[in-house]
Design an enzyme around this catalytic site. Structure first.
Site, mmCIF file in Angstrom:
data_model
loop_
_atom_site.group_PDB
_atom_site.id
_atom_site.type_symbol
_atom_site.label_atom_id
_atom_site.label_comp_id
_atom_site.label_asym_id
_atom_site.label_seq_id
_atom_site.Cartn_x
_atom_site.Cartn_y
_atom_site.Cartn_z
ATOM 1 N N LYS A 239 0.815 -1.219 0.000
ATOM 2 C CA LYS A 239 0.000 0.000 0.000
ATOM 3 C C LYS A 239 0.848 1.269 0.000
ATOM 4 O O LYS A 239 0.440 2.278 -0.567
ATOM 5 C CB LYS A 239 -1.027 0.011 1.120
ATOM 6 C CG LYS A 239 -0.475 -0.099 2.520
ATOM 7 C CD LYS A 239 -1.624 -0.213 3.501
ATOM 8 C CE LYS A 239 -1.130 -0.139 4.937
ATOM 9 N NZ LYS A 239 -0.008 -1.058 5.251
ATOM 10 N N ARG B 77 12.139 -7.187 1.974
ATOM 11 C CA ARG B 77 11.920 -5.750 1.871
ATOM 12 C C ARG B 77 13.141 -4.972 2.375
ATOM 13 O O ARG B 77 13.765 -5.353 3.357
ATOM 14 C CB ARG B 77 10.692 -5.374 2.706
ATOM 15 C CG ARG B 77 10.204 -3.985 2.407
ATOM 16 C CD ARG B 77 8.715 -3.932 2.548
ATOM 17 N NE ARG B 77 8.339 -3.474 3.879
ATOM 18 C CZ ARG B 77 7.188 -2.865 4.121
ATOM 19 N NH1 ARG B 77 6.322 -2.651 3.162
ATOM 20 N NH2 ARG B 77 6.906 -2.492 5.339
ATOM 21 N N ARG C 100 14.370 -3.110 7.879
ATOM 22 C CA ARG C 100 13.900 -2.422 9.094
ATOM 23 C C ARG C 100 13.672 -3.421 10.224
ATOM 24 O O ARG C 100 13.251 -4.548 9.969
ATOM 25 C CB ARG C 100 12.578 -1.696 8.796
ATOM 26 C CG ARG C 100 12.788 -0.448 8.010
ATOM 27 C CD ARG C 100 11.527 0.282 7.573
ATOM 28 N NE ARG C 100 10.247 -0.244 7.991
ATOM 29 C CZ ARG C 100 9.103 0.077 7.394
ATOM 30 N NH1 ARG C 100 9.083 0.913 6.381
ATOM 31 N NH2 ARG C 100 7.977 -0.408 7.815
ATOM 32 N N ARG D 156 3.027 -8.326 13.684
ATOM 33 C CA ARG D 156 2.312 -7.237 12.996
ATOM 34 C C ARG D 156 1.079 -7.758 12.255
ATOM 35 O O ARG D 156 0.060 -7.083 12.204
ATOM 36 C CB ARG D 156 3.252 -6.536 12.005
ATOM 37 C CG ARG D 156 4.346 -5.741 12.696
ATOM 38 C CD ARG D 156 5.320 -5.171 11.708
ATOM 39 N NE ARG D 156 4.747 -4.064 10.946
ATOM 40 C CZ ARG D 156 5.313 -3.545 9.849
ATOM 41 N NH1 ARG D 156 6.415 -4.050 9.381
ATOM 42 N NH2 ARG D 156 4.753 -2.532 9.253
#
Ligand code: AMP
Length: 213
Positions: free
Chosen positions: A13, A127, A160, A171
């Site tokens: 997103k 990522r 991250r 999460r």
């Protein structure tokens, strides 16, 4: 035009939000980016947010709502914005709605980028995010031109802390429990549109543009 991006962490997103922002000339407002910028600058807000972010938990609404409302009150948000990562709870959505109602405004579209959990876990491990500008890449699906270097600003790319595997699982659990109910919330308001987030990035974007017109 006021747009909200919904979807699990890692659904893409943020990438879509940036593409929408560019095409429609709207500011891209990401609460995650605001927290990370504060963290980098060593502010009190950044320090408080980090404790939650590193554990895959949500930053409490008291902190989050204020920074978001301050941000959308700025001049560049006058004609609309793309919200990415906010709201993440029903109370956050309710505060936003009541603030907009006071101004005689409303959210035009809530776009849910749908991706199953299995795909999310695969995506998040690969990522990489820019420490400076927050741009995100994927080692397999959306690699930068030079490994480990941000295309946009040339700074270093990192995994991250909140994208580490255990944190991702946490999460996702938090997403299903606290954020997914927003899908029904915006459906009832007639603002919800769903797109298949497993498609290639540009096809997801085409589907979104077909909705926004
Ligand atoms: P994101 O970059 O949107 O995935 O956000 C990274 C982290 O920032 C999240 O895992 C949360 O800890 C925190 N965060 C971002 N937006 C919100 C929000 N609207 N409410 C609570 N926490 C948030």
């Amino acid at each position: 035009m006021k747009i909200i991006m919904l979807g699990a962490p890692g659904a893409g997103k943020g990438t879509q939000a940036k593409m929408i922002a560019e095409k429609y000339g709207l500011p891209h407002v990401s609460t995650g980016d605001i927290f990370r910028a504060n963290l980098k600058n060593g502010t009190e807000l950044g320090k408080q947010a980090k404790v939650y972010m590193d554990q895959g938990q949500l930053v409490p609404d008291e902190l989050t709502v204020k920074i978001l409302l301050d941000r959308v009150a700025q001049e560049d948000c006058k004609n609309g914005y793309v919200l990415d990562g906010f709201p993440r709870t029903i109370p956050q959505a309710e505060v936003l709605d009541s603030e907009l109602t006071k101004l005689g405004e409303k959210i035009d579209w809530a776009i849910d980028v749908e991706v199953p959990d299995e795909n999310i876990i695969d995506r998040m491990g690969g990522r990489r995010a820019c420490v400076k500008c927050g741009a995100t890449y994927h080692v397999k699906y959306n690699p930068p031109k030079t490994e480990g270097v941000c295309d946009a600003c040339g700074d270093k790319l990192i995994l991250r802390d909140d994208d580490a595997p255990e944190t991702v699982k946490k999460r996702l659990a938090v997403y299903h429990e606290q954020t997914q109910p927003l899908i029904e919330y915006y459906e009832k308001k007639g603002a919800l549109k769903e797109v298949d987030g497993t498609l290639p990035m540009n096809e997801v974007f085409d589907a979104i543009c077909a909705i926004l017109g």
